[in-house]
Design a protein around this motif. Structure first.
Motif, PDB file in Angstrom:
ATOM      1  N   VAL A  22      46.533  10.739 -25.524  1.00  0.00           N
ATOM      2  CA  VAL A  22      46.893  12.154 -25.610  1.00  0.00           C
ATOM      3  C   VAL A  22      45.714  13.083 -25.335  1.00  0.00           C
ATOM      4  CG1 VAL A  22      48.796  11.695 -27.189  1.00  0.00           C
ATOM      5  CG2 VAL A  22      46.556  12.296 -28.132  1.00  0.00           C
ATOM      6  N   ARG A  73      45.277   5.021 -28.707  1.00  0.00           N
ATOM      7  CA  ARG A  73      46.374   5.976 -28.901  1.00  0.00           C
ATOM      8  C   ARG A  73      45.842   7.413 -28.846  1.00  0.00           C
ATOM      9  NH1 ARG A  73      47.826   1.905 -32.526  1.00  0.00           N
ATOM     10  NH2 ARG A  73      47.162   3.062 -34.363  1.00  0.00           N
ATOM     11  N   ARG A 125      47.282   8.650 -40.849  1.00  0.00           N
ATOM     12  CA  ARG A 125      47.083   9.264 -42.164  1.00  0.00           C
ATOM     13  C   ARG A 125      48.096   8.694 -43.154  1.00  0.00           C
ATOM     14  NH1 ARG A 125      44.067  13.221 -43.034  1.00  0.00           N
ATOM     15  NH2 ARG A 125      44.254  14.166 -40.983  1.00  0.00           N
ATOM     16  N   ALA A 159      47.856  19.540 -30.721  1.00  0.00           N
ATOM     17  CA  ALA A 159      49.151  19.128 -31.273  1.00  0.00           C
ATOM     18  C   ALA A 159      49.416  17.648 -31.009  1.00  0.00           C
ATOM     19  CB  ALA A 159      50.270  19.991 -30.684  1.00  0.00           C
ATOM     20  N   LYS A 160      49.074  17.179 -29.819  1.00  0.00           N
ATOM     21  CA  LYS A 160      49.269  15.757 -29.493  1.00  0.00           C
ATOM     22  C   LYS A 160      48.355  14.869 -30.332  1.00  0.00           C
ATOM     23  CE  LYS A 160      50.727  16.633 -24.751  1.00  0.00           C
ATOM     24  NZ  LYS A 160      50.300  16.555 -23.344  1.00  0.00           N
ATOM     25  N   ILE A 220      47.211  15.553 -33.314  1.00  0.00           N
ATOM     26  CA  ILE A 220      47.758  15.563 -34.673  1.00  0.00           C
ATOM     27  C   ILE A 220      48.947  14.615 -34.787  1.00  0.00           C
ATOM     28  CG2 ILE A 220      48.967  17.018 -36.366  1.00  0.00           C
ATOM     29  CD1 ILE A 220      46.998  19.276 -35.537  1.00  0.00           C
ATOM     30  N   GLU A 221      49.767  14.530 -33.734  1.00  0.00           N
ATOM     31  CA  GLU A 221      50.886  13.581 -33.728  1.00  0.00           C
ATOM     32  C   GLU A 221      50.388  12.142 -33.830  1.00  0.00           C
ATOM     33  OE1 GLU A 221      53.701  14.005 -30.502  1.00  0.00           O
ATOM     34  OE2 GLU A 221      53.707  16.180 -30.730  1.00  0.00           O
ATOM     35  N   VAL A 222      49.316  11.824 -33.119  1.00  0.00           N
ATOM     36  CA  VAL A 222      48.750  10.472 -33.177  1.00  0.00           C
ATOM     37  C   VAL A 222      48.120  10.228 -34.547  1.00  0.00           C
ATOM     38  CG1 VAL A 222      46.963   8.955 -32.222  1.00  0.00           C
ATOM     39  CG2 VAL A 222      48.407  10.295 -30.684  1.00  0.00           C
ATOM     40  N   GLN A 223      47.512  11.249 -35.127  1.00  0.00           N
ATOM     41  CA  GLN A 223      46.875  11.110 -36.437  1.00  0.00           C
ATOM     42  C   GLN A 223      47.890  10.903 -37.562  1.00  0.00           C
ATOM     43  OE1 GLN A 223      44.774  14.805 -36.734  1.00  0.00           O
ATOM     44  NE2 GLN A 223      42.869  13.949 -35.914  1.00  0.00           N
ATOM     45  N   ALA A 224      49.079  11.466 -37.442  1.00  0.00           N
ATOM     46  CA  ALA A 224      50.060  11.459 -38.537  1.00  0.00           C
ATOM     47  C   ALA A 224      50.355  10.053 -39.067  1.00  0.00           C
ATOM     48  CB  ALA A 224      51.338  12.173 -38.123  1.00  0.00           C
ATOM     49  N   PRO A 225      50.710   9.072 -38.216  1.00  0.00           N
ATOM     50  CA  PRO A 225      50.961   7.736 -38.769  1.00  0.00           C
ATOM     51  C   PRO A 225      49.696   7.061 -39.299  1.00  0.00           C
ATOM     52  CG  PRO A 225      51.260   7.736 -36.378  1.00  0.00           C
ATOM     53  CD  PRO A 225      51.053   9.151 -36.806  1.00  0.00           C
TER      54      PRO A 225
END
Length: 128
Positions: free
Chosen positions: A101, A97, A37, A27-28, A30-35
């Motif tokens: 995580v 980043r 992406r 989950a962490k 994916i949070e780093v990947q979101a911006p």
């Protein structure tokens, strides 16, 4: 420039995580990947299955199928990200980043020489 970010772990440590611990790390990440992406810098990313399920094809002709990778190392390649940035400094910042995580991961940054674009990622502006 495209960069392959190869994620290495001590596989036995990763496999010892409880499902909850594993889900929390994922989950962490994916949070780093979101911006990344959202900004168009992140392409495909994958977590590889257990190395005991891997096969290696080597030798002449059609090759012989062998069990697993045979690297004599404590850390195994367990996943990758494909990132696109203009500078090495930018990709290093993104990897830092990810590491914040997932601190047990070791990330290798490798420039990619050849990439067949998928869904427009990595295509030149004229190809998008």
């Amino acid at each position: 420039m495209l960069y392959a970010i190869l994620a290495y772990h001590v596989e036995s440590e990763l496999l010892s995580w409880t499902p909850e611990e594993d889900a929390a790390v994922v989950a962490k990440v994916i949070e780093v990947q979101a911006p990344l992406r959202a900004s168009g810098h992140l392409g495909p990313a994958a977590r590889l299955d257990d190395t005991k399920k891997a096969r290696t094809v080597r030798g002449p002709g059609a090759g012989m199928v062998l069990d697993g990778p045979f690297a004599e190392t404590k850390e195994q390649l367990l996943g990758f990200h494909l990132l696109e940035f203009d500078t090495e400094d930018e990709v290093i910042a993104a990897v830092r980043r990810l590491r914040q995580v997932n601190p047990t991961a070791v990330y290798e940054i490798r420039p990619v020489k050849l990439f067949v674009p998928a869904d427009g990622f990595g295509a030149t502006p004229a190809e998008k």
